[in-house]
Design a protein around this motif. Sequence first.
Motif, mmCIF file in Angstrom:
data_model
loop_
_atom_site.group_PDB
_atom_site.id
_atom_site.type_symbol
_atom_site.label_atom_id
_atom_site.label_comp_id
_atom_site.label_asym_id
_atom_site.label_seq_id
_atom_site.Cartn_x
_atom_site.Cartn_y
_atom_site.Cartn_z
ATOM 1 N N SER A 169 0.701 -1.434 0.061
ATOM 2 C CA SER A 169 -0.452 0.201 0.540
ATOM 3 C C SER A 169 1.072 1.134 -0.588
ATOM 4 O O SER A 169 0.577 2.475 -0.390
ATOM 5 C CB SER A 169 -0.983 0.000 1.113
ATOM 6 N N PHE A 170 2.108 1.483 0.428
ATOM 7 C CA PHE A 170 2.324 2.188 0.568
ATOM 8 C C PHE A 170 3.544 2.522 -0.127
ATOM 9 O O PHE A 170 3.714 3.461 -1.290
ATOM 10 C CB PHE A 170 4.071 2.041 1.927
ATOM 11 N N ILE A 226 0.159 2.838 -3.572
ATOM 12 C CA ILE A 226 -0.817 4.466 -3.452
ATOM 13 C C ILE A 226 0.319 5.326 -2.803
ATOM 14 O O ILE A 226 -0.069 6.578 -3.311
ATOM 15 C CB ILE A 226 -1.692 3.689 -1.712
ATOM 16 N N LYS A 227 1.102 5.216 -1.573
ATOM 17 C CA LYS A 227 1.381 6.967 -1.608
ATOM 18 C C LYS A 227 2.772 7.211 -2.325
ATOM 19 O O LYS A 227 2.864 7.980 -2.822
ATOM 20 C CB LYS A 227 2.239 6.743 -0.170
ATOM 21 N N LEU A 228 3.789 6.200 -3.096
ATOM 22 C CA LEU A 228 4.363 6.519 -3.743
ATOM 23 C C LEU A 228 4.713 6.207 -4.896
ATOM 24 O O LEU A 228 4.973 6.613 -6.487
ATOM 25 C CB LEU A 228 5.776 5.190 -3.342
ATOM 26 N N LYS A 229 3.123 6.092 -5.666
ATOM 27 C CA LYS A 229 2.479 5.533 -6.607
ATOM 28 C C LYS A 229 3.119 4.839 -8.156
ATOM 29 O O LYS A 229 3.389 5.172 -8.829
ATOM 30 C CB LYS A 229 1.572 6.776 -7.395
ATOM 31 N N THR A 244 -8.228 7.318 -1.401
ATOM 32 C CA THR A 244 -7.132 7.105 -0.420
ATOM 33 C C THR A 244 -7.111 6.034 0.758
ATOM 34 O O THR A 244 -6.491 4.867 0.881
ATOM 35 C CB THR A 244 -6.043 7.451 0.002
ATOM 36 N N ARG A 245 -7.949 6.255 1.906
ATOM 37 C CA ARG A 245 -8.384 5.453 2.310
ATOM 38 C C ARG A 245 -9.163 4.176 2.309
ATOM 39 O O ARG A 245 -8.951 3.498 2.913
ATOM 40 C CB ARG A 245 -9.139 6.758 4.082
ATOM 41 N N TYR A 252 -6.303 1.927 0.806
ATOM 42 C CA TYR A 252 -5.401 1.473 1.866
ATOM 43 C C TYR A 252 -6.219 1.056 3.065
ATOM 44 O O TYR A 252 -5.516 -0.456 3.040
ATOM 45 C CB TYR A 252 -5.476 2.472 2.906
ATOM 46 N N ASP A 293 -4.544 9.969 -9.515
ATOM 47 C CA ASP A 293 -4.212 11.166 -8.935
ATOM 48 C C ASP A 293 -5.401 11.952 -9.174
ATOM 49 O O ASP A 293 -6.495 12.141 -9.763
ATOM 50 C CB ASP A 293 -3.380 11.716 -9.854
#
Length: 349
Positions: A103-104, A107-110, A231-232, A235, A345
């Motif tokens: 997920s990190f 989702i976060k770093l794409k 995003t939530r 996750y 995005d």
Amino acid sequence: MLDFLISAEGLVPVGQAASILGNLIVVALPLILVAFAGMTSERSGVINLGLEGMMVLGAFGGFFTLKMLTDPVQNGNFPAQLAVFLALLAAVVMGFLSSLLLSFASIKLKANQTIVGTAINILAPAFAILVAWAVFGQGMTAMTDGTPAWCSIGTELVISSSTITESSSVLDIIAYFLSNMFMQNFFLTTPIIIAILIFMSLFLFKTKTGLRLRACGENPQAADSVGIKVTRMRYLGTSLSGILAGIGGFALCLSIGYEATVIGFGFLALAVMIFGNWKPLPIVLGGFVFAFARVIANSGIIPQIPGINHGQELYYCIPYVLTLIVLIFASKHSHAPKAEGIPYDKSAR
């Protein structure tokens, strides 16, 4: 000794039939659970190709806990079912932690989700082997010798075939069959997995949160426009996916033994998910089909191939060959979530 049931095929050993059916359920349930794990993640929009690695880490966490709790020197006679339950919690934790890697990065770093999943599959067995060797000594890849029968639901309740005689009634034979099917093969994880599968089906398709999660995998821009936290939800989807995969890995290795591998079941689960078209009931049916191929291939009831040494090993390939065949035909008619694998995005709305 009356140890047979009459069927259309002739005489079938009761114990063997019970063992095959019991093993079918024990193998199918973890496979279906991990397919549900992939479905949950992809329904939220994140491809989880790391199911194999998450299963390995879940199994490692569970069996590491089992080995520590059941050490006769340190813990004496620790209650078996309590040990399995605590090991299951450890598998949940390891599955969740491994999902955070996915997920990190995704989702976060794409990052590319396919590469991230592949990296998890490579990292997991290496991590499990390294820690096992560091703690227990070099060469300690396996933490059990085969199936830990001591922690099955009711090994002591299994009826022996020696109690079945020619004068035994049909009810006695049925009791013998059921005891060998359920008490010999099933573990505490078996009813827990059934409950989880029912819960996940209702959660994804009958609750508001499940609807929101699925919307993020189909059209995240539209979901965001009505106030859904994309995003939530993603996750949440990946976290649940990791937890389910961790439980599935531990449950599978309870039946086949742990040696820092889940013999490709993570990839089989992906095939079951695609075969089931990301829907619960078809996934359940597909899981039993693949599990049946696995159980029959390993049951020893298929005749040996004349003139070929170690021909039995060829049968072990049946589930994986079936996977290739199913993917060739099923992928043409599959309908994956439209936004899976596409990083969200917010500025592109």
